[in-house]
Design an enzyme around this catalytic site. Sequence first.
Site, short mmCIF file in Angstrom:
data_model
loop_
_atom_site.label_atom_id
_atom_site.label_comp_id
_atom_site.label_asym_id
_atom_site.label_seq_id
_atom_site.Cartn_x
_atom_site.Cartn_y
_atom_site.Cartn_z
N GLY A 17 0.83 -1.22 0.00
CA GLY A 17 0.00 0.00 0.00
C GLY A 17 0.85 1.25 0.00
N GLY A 19 2.68 3.60 1.44
CA GLY A 19 3.29 3.75 2.77
C GLY A 19 3.83 5.14 3.01
N ARG A 20 3.95 5.90 1.93
CA ARG A 20 4.45 7.27 2.09
C ARG A 20 3.94 8.20 0.99
NH1 ARG A 20 10.70 6.77 0.14
NH2 ARG A 20 10.44 5.05 -1.30
N LYS A 41 4.58 12.28 -2.65
CA LYS A 41 5.37 11.13 -2.20
C LYS A 41 6.37 11.57 -1.14
CE LYS A 41 8.38 7.41 -3.89
NZ LYS A 41 8.86 6.72 -5.09
N ASP A 97 9.11 5.13 7.81
CA ASP A 97 8.86 6.43 8.43
C ASP A 97 7.96 7.33 7.57
OD1 ASP A 97 10.57 7.15 6.37
OD2 ASP A 97 12.32 7.30 7.69
N GLY A 98 7.57 6.85 6.40
CA GLY A 98 6.67 7.63 5.56
C GLY A 98 7.35 8.76 4.80
N ARG A 131 3.93 13.87 -7.73
CA ARG A 131 3.90 13.05 -8.94
C ARG A 131 2.55 13.20 -9.62
NH1 ARG A 131 6.02 7.04 -7.48
NH2 ARG A 131 4.09 6.85 -6.28
N ARG A 170 -1.93 -0.26 -9.54
CA ARG A 170 -0.85 -1.18 -9.91
C ARG A 170 -1.38 -2.60 -10.11
NH1 ARG A 170 3.19 1.62 -6.80
NH2 ARG A 170 2.29 3.71 -6.65
N ASP A 197 3.95 -4.63 -7.42
CA ASP A 197 3.37 -3.42 -6.83
C ASP A 197 3.93 -2.15 -7.48
OD1 ASP A 197 5.60 -4.66 -5.21
OD2 ASP A 197 5.66 -2.64 -4.38
P1 AMP Z 1 9.07 0.60 -3.24
O1 AMP Z 1 9.97 -0.59 -3.38
O2 AMP Z 1 9.79 1.90 -3.01
O3 AMP Z 1 8.10 0.70 -4.37
O4 AMP Z 1 8.23 0.39 -1.89
C1 AMP Z 1 7.63 -0.82 -1.51
C2 AMP Z 1 6.65 -0.57 -0.40
O5 AMP Z 1 7.31 -0.01 0.74
C3 AMP Z 1 5.53 0.40 -0.73
O6 AMP Z 1 4.37 -0.06 -0.10
C4 AMP Z 1 6.01 1.70 -0.14
O7 AMP Z 1 4.96 2.57 0.17
C5 AMP Z 1 6.71 1.22 1.11
N1 AMP Z 1 7.76 2.15 1.56
C6 AMP Z 1 8.96 2.37 0.98
N2 AMP Z 1 9.66 3.28 1.69
C7 AMP Z 1 8.88 3.66 2.72
C8 AMP Z 1 9.04 4.57 3.80
N3 AMP Z 1 10.14 5.29 3.97
N4 AMP Z 1 8.01 4.69 4.67
C9 AMP Z 1 6.89 3.97 4.54
N5 AMP Z 1 6.69 3.09 3.55
C10 AMP Z 1 7.67 2.93 2.64
MG MG Z 2 6.57 1.02 -5.03
#
Ligand code: AMP
Ligand code: MG
Length: 496
Positions: free
Chosen positions: A92, A94-95, A114, A126-127, A177, A184, A253
């Site tokens: 989901g 996450g940030r 983002k 940490d979002g 963005r 996705r 994702d």
């Molecule tokens: P990504 O590989 O960057 O596409 O991220 C994979 C998942 O991790 C997604 O659900 C992102 O929202 C979550 N995510 C990545 N970095 C962070 C962060 N710093 N804080 C919270 N969620 C994160």
């Molecule tokens: Mg991602």
Amino acid sequence: MTLPATDRLPFKNSFAMLPPAFYTRLTPTPLPQPYLVAASQTAASLIGLDSAEFEQKQVIDAFAGNQPLPGSLPLAAVYSGHQFGVWAGQLGDGRAILLGEVDSAQGPMELQLKGAGQTPYSRMGDGRAVLRSSIREFLCSQAMAALGIPTSYALAVIGSDLHVMREAPESTAVVTRLAPSFVRFGSFEHWYYQDKQAELKILADYVIAQFYPQLQASDNPYRALLQEVTRRTAHLIAQWQAVGFMHGVMNTDNMSILGLTLDYGPFGFMDAFDPGHICNHTDREGRYAYKMQPQIGHWNCHALAQALLPLIGEVEQAQEALAVYPHEFSARLAALLHGKFGLTTLEAGDDALFDATLTLLQNNRADFTLFFRRLGDLRLEFTSDAEREAQDGALRDLFLDRAAFDAWAVQYRARLRREHSTDSARRLAMHAVNPKYVLRNYLAQQAIAQAQNKDFSEVARLLAVLEHPFDEQPEHEHYAALPPHWAGDLEVSCSS
Ligand code: AMP
Ligand code: MG
């Protein structure tokens, strides 16, 4: 008097009209003392804004997530996915926080912040997004768009002195963005793996109605959706291969239901050609290596097919839809390669010529971008070997084994002569498809290092160069140079 930028975005909130199970409404976490790092005029124009407006405090506050944008309904969407080939369960936003969609020159465009703080889907995160990765995403989104490759866009980067811990403490930023949708493959997998067919159908019907209305008339719109997404994915990856782009984290994702390049992380552009190149330092096995991208694209479409199966009904129908991938990919790549080589006709031996060329590049570790750019300057007429060698100079210099290059060039020239190619027309056509400027890692790194010292001018200069990748821009020649030796030591990983 014109209204302030923040009041000129008439929001619609289609995604927010889906049932609450699809997202969580929330507000962004304020970013302490935000400042402008960069804004793209190209992206701003899309939604009727001016990048100069991003100098205003009110606009900075809004795009930092500190002030609500009137009419927006901020939310974080839920999705799941396969990461590195393994089912990862719920992920989901996450940030990332979706604000809603606004009108653009290309139709409705969703705006997402983002790095705007934690959400119920942040898991251990940490979002936040660090300045380094935000600048990379910003520059690459706009660079890809200028290369004509489907992608989300990036409007602005707003920075802050707030630090978060990665391998070391780093300053943070929020990137705005833009994309018609951030849905996705994993958004569908989410419902499939929970056996929630009603939600699965709501999502598929939403995507079809909003983005693929022409499929509604089909016998089996869900099968048609799978086939169209498969086709777009195959084309997208053909475009990546042709420009030497490596995504780095092709998890389901991160795969857009619209066939866009999405979620820029440890991406890279090919320097010295190596089909086994892995741009993501954490991808030890090389699942997402350059040469793997085409088959991973197909694998990801299989994952989508699995998720859509309850709607499609018959396995055979899903298989038929998926089966278009190899041909769509090869045909698109072949067309792109013909363009890159300046060929206007088809010959049976062309694939062999392309393969031989890539092997030659690999054996010589020749630079991918420079090779194709300089190939456009090749001339067919010469009166002596010495004259030919002089003419071929810059191109030939990319090869350690000059004799191997010369032998290859004999074949290539023969191929060009068979179609009566002319130097001037070919040069023009080739320079329009073979970019001179791509976002090499070291260029991004130089801009980032200066930005970390609060000098944002290099980000702006690099953006301006990359937004015209096919133009000569002689005053910016150094951005087209071979990467320096230290560039080989740069490592990019998922932690961003
Ligand atoms: P990504 O590989 O960057 O596409 O991220 C994979 C998942 O991790 C997604 O659900 C992102 O929202 C979550 N995510 C990545 N970095 C962070 C962060 N710093 N804080 C919270 N969620 C994160
Ligand atoms: Mg991602």
